[in-house]
Design a protein around this motif. Structure first.
Motif, PDB file in Angstrom:
ATOM      1  N   ALA A  17       0.795  -1.195   0.015  1.00 36.31           N
ATOM      2  CA  ALA A  17       0.062  -0.028  -0.031  1.00 36.31           C
ATOM      3  C   ALA A  17       1.094   1.060  -0.118  1.00 36.31           C
ATOM      4  CB  ALA A  17      -0.906   0.082   1.287  1.00 36.31           C
ATOM      5  N   ALA A  18       2.104   1.231   0.788  1.00 42.26           N
ATOM      6  CA  ALA A  18       2.945   2.467   0.797  1.00 42.26           C
ATOM      7  C   ALA A  18       3.999   2.368  -0.319  1.00 42.26           C
ATOM      8  CB  ALA A  18       3.516   2.222   2.022  1.00 42.26           C
ATOM      9  N   GLY A  19       4.080   1.279  -1.141  1.00 42.01           N
ATOM     10  CA  GLY A  19       5.077   1.214  -2.004  1.00 42.01           C
ATOM     11  C   GLY A  19       6.573   1.339  -1.522  1.00 42.01           C
ATOM     12  N   LYS A  20       6.499   0.647  -0.362  1.00 39.34           N
ATOM     13  CA  LYS A  20       7.979   0.642   0.289  1.00 39.34           C
ATOM     14  C   LYS A  20       8.220  -0.924   0.772  1.00 39.34           C
ATOM     15  CE  LYS A  20       7.541   5.159   2.431  1.00 39.34           C
ATOM     16  NZ  LYS A  20       7.173   6.012   3.734  1.00 39.34           N
ATOM     17  N   LYS A  21       9.507  -1.118   1.062  1.00 38.31           N
ATOM     18  CA  LYS A  21       9.791  -2.272   1.741  1.00 38.31           C
ATOM     19  C   LYS A  21      10.282  -2.328   3.209  1.00 38.31           C
ATOM     20  CE  LYS A  21      10.007  -5.362  -1.859  1.00 38.31           C
ATOM     21  NZ  LYS A  21       9.117  -6.594  -1.850  1.00 38.31           N
ATOM     22  N   GLU A  22       9.367  -1.330   4.218  1.00 47.74           N
ATOM     23  CA  GLU A  22       9.754  -0.978   5.290  1.00 47.74           C
ATOM     24  C   GLU A  22       9.686  -2.204   6.289  1.00 47.74           C
ATOM     25  OE1 GLU A  22       8.057   1.807   8.857  1.00 47.74           O
ATOM     26  OE2 GLU A  22       7.099   1.830   6.769  1.00 47.74           O
ATOM     27  N   PHE A  23       8.695  -3.359   5.947  1.00 46.25           N
ATOM     28  CA  PHE A  23       8.805  -4.409   6.852  1.00 46.25           C
ATOM     29  C   PHE A  23       9.368  -5.798   6.220  1.00 46.25           C
ATOM     30  CE2 PHE A  23       5.564  -1.387   8.321  1.00 46.25           C
ATOM     31  CZ  PHE A  23       5.891  -1.036   9.518  1.00 46.25           C
ATOM     32  N   ALA A  24      10.232  -5.604   5.232  1.00 51.01           N
ATOM     33  CA  ALA A  24      10.610  -6.731   4.378  1.00 51.01           C
ATOM     34  C   ALA A  24      11.272  -7.924   5.300  1.00 51.01           C
ATOM     35  CB  ALA A  24      11.704  -6.264   3.195  1.00 51.01           C
ATOM     36  N   ASP A  25      12.032  -7.496   6.557  1.00 51.91           N
ATOM     37  CA  ASP A  25      12.443  -8.494   7.168  1.00 51.91           C
ATOM     38  C   ASP A  25      11.270  -9.177   8.019  1.00 51.91           C
ATOM     39  OD1 ASP A  25      11.644  -6.271   8.771  1.00 51.91           O
ATOM     40  OD2 ASP A  25      13.461  -6.521  10.091  1.00 51.91           O
ATOM     41  N   HIS A  26      10.125  -9.046   7.720  1.00 52.37           N
ATOM     42  CA  HIS A  26       8.832  -9.779   8.436  1.00 52.37           C
ATOM     43  C   HIS A  26       8.269 -10.820   7.710  1.00 52.37           C
ATOM     44  CE1 HIS A  26       8.677  -7.689  12.452  1.00 52.37           C
ATOM     45  NE2 HIS A  26       9.256  -6.744  11.733  1.00 52.37           N
ATOM     46  N   TYR A  27       8.811 -10.972   6.445  1.00 54.78           N
ATOM     47  CA  TYR A  27       8.340 -11.911   5.356  1.00 54.78           C
ATOM     48  C   TYR A  27       9.347 -12.188   4.305  1.00 54.78           C
ATOM     49  CZ  TYR A  27       7.406  -7.551   2.573  1.00 54.78           C
ATOM     50  OH  TYR A  27       7.423  -6.086   2.046  1.00 54.78           O
ATOM     51  N   THR A  28       9.076 -13.292   3.630  1.00 56.27           N
ATOM     52  CA  THR A  28      10.031 -13.807   2.597  1.00 56.27           C
ATOM     53  C   THR A  28       9.144 -13.442   1.386  1.00 56.27           C
ATOM     54  OG1 THR A  28       8.636 -15.966   2.436  1.00 56.27           O
ATOM     55  CG2 THR A  28      10.369 -15.918   4.111  1.00 56.27           C
ATOM     56  N   ALA A  29      10.144 -13.776   0.111  1.00 54.96           N
ATOM     57  CA  ALA A  29       9.641 -13.433  -1.172  1.00 54.96           C
ATOM     58  C   ALA A  29       8.361 -14.678  -1.572  1.00 54.96           C
ATOM     59  CB  ALA A  29      10.723 -13.705  -2.059  1.00 54.96           C
ATOM     60  N   GLU A  30       8.517 -15.624  -0.948  1.00 47.77           N
ATOM     61  CA  GLU A  30       7.518 -16.536  -1.149  1.00 47.77           C
ATOM     62  C   GLU A  30       6.277 -16.129  -0.392  1.00 47.77           C
ATOM     63  OE1 GLU A  30       6.701 -21.351  -0.214  1.00 47.77           O
ATOM     64  OE2 GLU A  30       8.721 -20.408  -0.150  1.00 47.77           O
ATOM     65  N   ASP A  31       6.170 -15.742   0.813  1.00 50.91           N
ATOM     66  CA  ASP A  31       5.119 -15.047   1.425  1.00 50.91           C
ATOM     67  C   ASP A  31       4.470 -13.921   0.712  1.00 50.91           C
ATOM     68  OD1 ASP A  31       5.419 -16.735   3.927  1.00 50.91           O
ATOM     69  OD2 ASP A  31       6.584 -15.012   4.827  1.00 50.91           O
TER      70      ASP A  31
END
Length: 382
Positions: free
Chosen positions: A324-338
């Protein structure tokens, strides 16, 4: 103990009333049809005999409701978890006030999880707008629900709210019965859960003394309900577009039935319920010299904070927030597969929406907002 007559119209049935109500339900063709749908392969006569053997509402719930709800949990969730460790006095009866995601399952899951730890089920506040057939109204009252009357004039609404408040005080203090009520009328379509002051004002109509003194006997315990996936998310997104495009749009009775059915039998992923501590200590710290309006606003914010900080946050919430924000702010909380799985899920839900002028970008934005809002509120509460 005899329940005061003033509650006869709204309260759950007493145990001595059950045999007559069972017979009325058993002879109702619409109820028979519903049972054959809910319990396929079981002869109705066996259902009827099992009902007649239940002498109390709790026996009925254990024989029918709990079995049905655990079946839903097994087939349509990835697991149901519960943490009520914050309620240190397990002997008290509580008013569980929760966010509202699903019409039936929010209170239903709470009841079976309480049964699972040896506790009594809750009495449930349910709006009469959902009781569209006589058999449904009877069944929910067998199932320990009390009726919230809607669609009344202002004067009637005040009288009805005051009576319901008196009933809730009576249920907690005289019957020793815990209660579930949603923090607002209707579900928060965008999952931005906020307690309506009007719900707290209703609770404070019963009892005696100032606002705090009236709320204390209810032992309010905020309850957070977290579904990994909201089975009705695409129906809520569809409603957002219809409200945008059609002035004065209102859901039909058929829409309500579709929401109930989808909520029950749609996939929900993991489901977690978590109680906060009883609010009584916090209520006693309030400045009671404030205006009533200020007090209710403060208490609503207090309930919201407890609900928000006890959410279970799933990978989809982090992904939706980032998308929604067009960012990767929380990328450490999920995987590429998620992320791939969640994107496919959102696309699949949009495909279910049957609108002639389907605004895919708008619907996608609404769906992402539904999953991002719990995380936004969780972070703010912390």
């Amino acid at each position: 103990m005899e329940t005061p007559n003033e509650f006869d119209e709204i309260r759950p049935y007493n145990n001595e009333e059950l045999p007559q109500i069972y017979e009325e339900l058993i002879s109702d063709q619409a109820f028979q049809n519903a049972m054959s749908y809910a319990m396929p392969g079981i002869p109705f006569e066996a259902v009827a005999n099992k009902m007649r053997s239940c002498k109390t509402s709790l026996e009925f719930q254990k024989a029918f409701s709990a079995e049905f709800l655990w079946g839903i949990a097994r087939k349509h969730t990835d697991g149901l978890t519960f943490d009520n460790s914050a309620l240190t006095n397990q002997e008290l009866s509580y008013t569980y006030i929760s966010n509202h995601r699903d019409i039936i399952l929010d209170s239903g899951f709470l009841s079976i999880l309480l049964l699972g730890i040896g506790k009594e089920t809750v009495e449930i506040a349910i709006g009469d707008n959902l009781l569209i057939y006589p058999w449904i109204k009877k069944l929910v009252r067998v199932n320990k629900s009390f009726i919230v009357q809607r669609g009344l004039s202002m004067r009637q609404m005040l009288e009805s709210s005051a009576r319901m408040s008196r009933y809730m005080h009576y249920a907690i203090s005289s019957k020793g019965q815990s209660i579930w009520i949603a923090q607002r009328e209707g579900r928060a379509k965008d999952s931005n859960d906020r307690t309506q002051d009007s719900v707290l004002k209703m609770l404070a109509m019963g009892g005696e003394g100032d606002i705090v003194e009236r709320l204390l006997p209810l032992n309010i315990a905020p309850l957070s309900i977290s579904y990994e996936y909201d089975a009705c998310d695409y129906l809520k997104a569809k409603e957002f577009q219809l409200k945008r495009d059609i002035e004065g749009y209102k859901k039909s009775t058929q829409d309500d039935l579709k929401n109930m059915e989808t909520g029950l039998f749609g996939f929900k992923g993991k489901v977690h319920l978590q109680t906060a501590a009883c609010l009584n200590d916090k209520l006693l710290e309030l400045d009671r010299k404030q205006s009533k309006c200020e007090l209710f606003t403060q208490i609503s914010a207090m309930v919201d904070k407890e609900i928000h900080r006890n959410y279970k946050i799933y990978p989809g919430n982090y992904i939706a927030h980032d998308l929604a924000a067009g960012k990767k702010e929380f990328a450490d909380h999920y995987t590429a597969e998620d992320e791939k799985h969640f994107e496919e899920y959102i696309t699949g839900q949009i495909e279910k929406i049957d609108l002639p002028e389907k605004d895919v970008a708008f619907l996608r934005e609404k769906l992402l907002t539904m999953y991002a809002n719990p995380l936004s509120n969780y972070l703010a509460a912390l």
